[in-house]
Structure formats: C-alpha cells, structure tokens
Design a protein around this motif. Structure first.
Motif, mmCIF file in Angstrom:
data_model
loop_
_atom_site.group_PDB
_atom_site.id
_atom_site.type_symbol
_atom_site.label_atom_id
_atom_site.label_comp_id
_atom_site.label_asym_id
_atom_site.label_seq_id
_atom_site.Cartn_x
_atom_site.Cartn_y
_atom_site.Cartn_z
ATOM 1 N N UNK A 256 -0.881 -45.367 77.812
ATOM 2 C CA UNK A 256 -2.120 -44.786 78.195
ATOM 3 C C UNK A 256 -1.856 -43.814 79.326
ATOM 4 N N UNK A 257 -1.934 -42.521 78.969
ATOM 5 C CA UNK A 257 -1.510 -41.232 80.079
ATOM 6 C C UNK A 257 -2.731 -41.109 80.823
ATOM 7 N N UNK A 258 -2.666 -40.738 82.091
ATOM 8 C CA UNK A 258 -3.651 -40.706 82.894
ATOM 9 C C UNK A 258 -3.866 -39.189 83.610
ATOM 10 N N UNK A 259 -5.159 -38.571 83.851
ATOM 11 C CA UNK A 259 -5.259 -37.454 84.245
ATOM 12 C C UNK A 259 -6.134 -37.518 85.331
ATOM 13 N N UNK B 221 -8.311 -41.580 88.774
ATOM 14 C CA UNK B 221 -7.856 -41.268 87.396
ATOM 15 C C UNK B 221 -8.638 -41.486 86.221
ATOM 16 N N UNK B 222 -8.301 -40.781 85.038
ATOM 17 C CA UNK B 222 -8.735 -41.366 83.672
ATOM 18 C C UNK B 222 -7.852 -41.098 82.714
ATOM 19 N N UNK B 223 -8.056 -42.060 81.739
ATOM 20 C CA UNK B 223 -7.184 -41.763 80.510
ATOM 21 C C UNK B 223 -7.142 -40.309 79.938
ATOM 22 N N UNK B 224 -6.128 -39.898 79.520
ATOM 23 C CA UNK B 224 -5.948 -38.443 79.318
ATOM 24 C C UNK B 224 -6.683 -38.131 77.734
ATOM 25 N N UNK B 225 -6.699 -39.166 76.989
ATOM 26 C CA UNK B 225 -7.309 -39.129 75.585
ATOM 27 C C UNK B 225 -8.091 -40.484 75.362
ATOM 28 N N UNK B 226 -9.211 -40.287 74.480
ATOM 29 C CA UNK B 226 -10.063 -41.333 74.102
ATOM 30 C C UNK B 226 -10.022 -41.521 72.662
ATOM 31 N N UNK B 227 -9.870 -42.841 72.431
ATOM 32 C CA UNK B 227 -10.081 -43.188 70.965
ATOM 33 C C UNK B 227 -11.522 -43.509 70.753
ATOM 34 N N UNK B 228 -12.159 -43.173 69.419
ATOM 35 C CA UNK B 228 -13.360 -43.352 69.282
ATOM 36 C C UNK B 228 -13.636 -44.763 68.403
ATOM 37 N N UNK B 229 -12.423 -45.128 67.913
ATOM 38 C CA UNK B 229 -12.092 -46.470 67.388
ATOM 39 C C UNK B 229 -11.538 -47.602 68.215
ATOM 40 N N UNK B 230 -11.707 -48.761 68.251
ATOM 41 C CA UNK B 230 -11.142 -49.815 69.131
ATOM 42 C C UNK B 230 -9.615 -49.519 68.631
#
Ligand code: CTP
Length: 390
Positions: free
Chosen positions: A296-299, A277-286
């Motif tokens: 953290x939602x996963x897909x 699984x990977x996180x459903x979304x990515x934040x470009x900022x910390x």
C-alpha cells in the motif's frame, strides 16, 4: 460536574416513558444538580412516587395544594434553575399551552417565568395530531424548548415518532438553559473524529482518536449560545443536541466540507484527527489474500488547518489541537505559527485513549493556560471559557 449548585425540577407526566425519569434524575445528580420531582396524578399510575422520593431525598408533589403551605407550586418555580417536563404527554402540553393549572406540575409551569424544557413522549398519531402540533407551536413561540422525540418502535406496537428523546439530549437541553451564553451570536465550526482512508471497500487507514473531545466541544459551544456545525469523521458517538451535523469519512471529504462552511464561521475548532496520508490507489473490489501480497503506497492528504490559516479572515478565531508524544510545547508552538492559529491546545498523546483530558492552551500572543486533568466535558467548557469569556 457542570450542574454543580444548580436546582433542577423534573415534571413527570402519565406516559409509559415515565420510568425513564429515574434515569434522568440520576444523570442530573451525577452532573452535580440538586433534583426535585413533581408528578401528575396519572404519572403515579406508571411509577410510584416513592421511587422518586428515594432517588431525590425530597418530597414529591402532585396536587397544587400539596406541600406544607399550599404555595409550594410558587416556591418550587422560584427555586428551579431549570424545569424539565419529561416525558411530556399530549394532555400536559395541551393544559400548559392553555394556561390550565389544575395539578401541581401545570401550576408550577404557569408560575415559571423562564423557558421550560419539554420532552414529549406519546403515540405517533397523538404526536402528529394537529391539536398536539398546534400546542407545541404555541409553547415554542413563547420561548419554551422542545427536545423532539425519537422515531422507533413504540409501546403501542406502532413505529414512528413519539419515543422519549435520548436522556443525554434532555441533559444537554438542561445545560443549554443554565450555561452562561458566552458564545451567543457566534457561528462555530467544530471538526471531530479520526478520518478513514480506504484502500478497498471495507479496509482503511485511521488512528485511535475517539472523537469525544470534539463532540464535547460542539455540545458546550451550543450550550454556550453558539450556532454550531459539527463536521465529523466516523465515530460511535451520539450527535449532540441542537448541533447541525455533517458526516464525512476521509480527509479529502472533510477538507471539502470545512471549506464549504469556512466563510460562514466566526470560530473554527479543528479537533479532528485527520490522517496525514491516504493510500495512493483504491480497489473497488475487496483485496484477496490469495493474490500477490499487496503493497500500500501512501500519498499526502491536504493539511486542512493550514489551509484555514491561509484563508483566515480578521474577525475569525481559529483553534487547533496538537497531540504530541514528546516536546509538547515546542511542537505545538511550531504548529501554531505554521498554521497561523489564534490558539492551540496541546496535549499528550494518551488523550486518545483516556476518558479525561489535560494539556495547555497556547495563544498566538504567547500566553499559556494549564488545563488541569478533568473529564472531557469539563475540559471542553474550561477551554471555551478561557478563550471566549475574556
Ligand atoms: N490537521 C489538519 N489536517 C491534517 C493534519 C492535521 O487539519 N492533514 C489539524 C488537526 O486537526 C489539528 C492540527 O492540525 O488541529 C495538528 O494536528 P497534528 O496531527 O497534531 O499535527 P500535524 O500537523 O499532522 O503534524 P504531525 O503529524 O507531524 O505532528
């Protein structure tokens, strides 16, 4: 103990890296080899002969007339299963490429009728000088093996190419010369390491795989004659000698890299611990802790091996791995069928944290071979020999 019953001759020449010969002797002995050392007269200016006599328990020869009979340069050449010149200076490369036999080391070289391993070490300008490069080209053309020097800060204070290669890489070149070539002519794709699934620039989801088993498989596949591409998720390991390395981070990147090489490969060894699984979304900022508590939602990630199984061609051999916490055989068999594999190597989950490996190889036709508990290097050889030496 991959060098058990092997005789290895190390030739030390007059370089500041001569002291690293001690480390090489110890490593080859640890791998089971009987080691002898010969030194050029100038090497003795850097390290005492006594050091190598004490380490090997054997006499150390320098002049071509040295030894009981004066013919030892011939006898030692016959005795050696592998002959490694490390460090190899510009002078020694020049003399050997010109057939000069004016000391013990270069006399053995002239009497040695198989590939010699050279690990050059010298100042960058001496290394890149056309004279040295021509000599290297000439020796390589005759089938000799070069373990290229590393780049870095040199003893003379200059930066650049010329540092003696990693001792592990020199050992791997020795393995290459002594292992039977049961993968000769085969193109082997190996994956290794735990993928990282980022949800911000510095944080990610991963697993405990160190990548060691995959790296050992790539190393042994090369030493057994294979043309090897290693697709690796991040690890702390050094890339094996002779292997083409492709670095990836995430499962999706690994998927793309594997698909790029799939048609090229005769053998696919999927050892990577791919995150399912990977996180459903990515934040470009910390992500900041003073904001709302993040969820953290996963897909799901693609199953790379399943896709390989789907695209598999008749002449390809596909090997998967299964690390299981329970019902090892039953679960591995399910994966073997579902992913259309030729072989699956099943092992208990503690394989991630242990230095050793044990398990079972299961083939598509139902055969099972137990892998005894042994270090991962020996286990990699055991697995590849059982599958490909048939
Ligand atoms: N694998 C893969 N892609 C994934 C997951 C696994 O290519 N997304 C490969 C692994 O490299 C390994 C084999 O499939 O060779 C089995 O991996 P494993 O993690 O043991 O099993 P999964 O198929 O992920 O199933 P589960 O996690 O439910 O045990």
């Amino acid at each position: 103990m991959l060098l058990k019953n092997k005789n290895i001759l190390i030739g030390i020449t007059g370089s500041i890296a001569a002291y690293k010969g001690c480390e090489l002797v110890r490593l080859l002995q640890k791998k089971g080899a009987t080691v002898r050392v010969c030194m050029t007269p100038s090497a003795k200016e850097f390290v005492g002969e006594l050091t190598f006599r004490a380490l090997t328990g054997e006499e150390v020869l320098s002049d071509w007339k040295d030894g009981k009979t004066g013919l030892e340069h011939i006898f030692w050449a016959r005795w050696a299963d592998a002959f490694v010149v490390a460090p190899a200076t510009a002078t020694t490369l020049g003399k050997i490429s010109s057939g000069i036999a004016d000391n013990f080391l270069n006399s053995v070289a002239l009497a040695y009728d198989r590939s010699i391993i050279f690990a050059p070490a010298m100042n960058t300008k001496m290394y890149t000088n056309p004279a040295t490069q021509e000599n290297i080209k000439k020796l390589s053309g005759w089938g000799h093996i070069f373990v290229e020097p590393d780049s870095g800060e040199l003893a003379c204070g200059e930066e650049g190419e010329g540092k003696l290669a990693d001792i592990e890489h020199i050992y791997e070149a020795v393995l290459y010369t002594v292992l039977p070539k049961f993968l000769k002519g085969k193109k082997v794709l190996v994956t290794a390491g735990a993928t990282r699934e980022h949800f911000d620039p510095i944080r990610y989801i991963t697993n405990a795989s160190s990548g060691q088993m995959g790296y050992q498989l790539a190393k042994i596949a090369y030493a057994a004659g294979g043309d090897v591409v290693l697709i690796s998720a991040p690890t702390c390991l050094k890339k094996p000698y002779g292997v083409k390395a492709v670095d990836v981070v995430s499962a999706q990147e690994m998927f793309s890299a594997v698909m790029e090489y799939l048609d090229w490969a005769d053998v696919v060894i999927m050892n990577s611990a791919v995150a399912d699984f990977r996180p459903a979304s990515y934040s470009s900022q910390k992500l900041k802790k003073d904001k709302e508590q993040p969820i953290i939602e996963l897909k799901p990630n693609p199953d790379i091996l399943e896709e390989i199984g789907r695209r598999k061609k008749k002449n390809q051999t596909v090997i998967g791995f299964a690390a299981e916490s329970e019902n090892i055989i039953e679960n591995a068999l399910k994966k073997l069928k579902k992913k259309n594999l030729d072989f699956i190597v099943a092992n208990p989950l503690d394989v991630f944290s242990k230095k050793s490996h044990k398990g079972v190889i299961i083939s598509a036709d139902g055969n099972r071979i137990e892998i005894p508990d042994m270090d991962k290097e020996s286990s990699a050889l055991f697995i590849l020999e059982k599958i490909f030496k048939r």
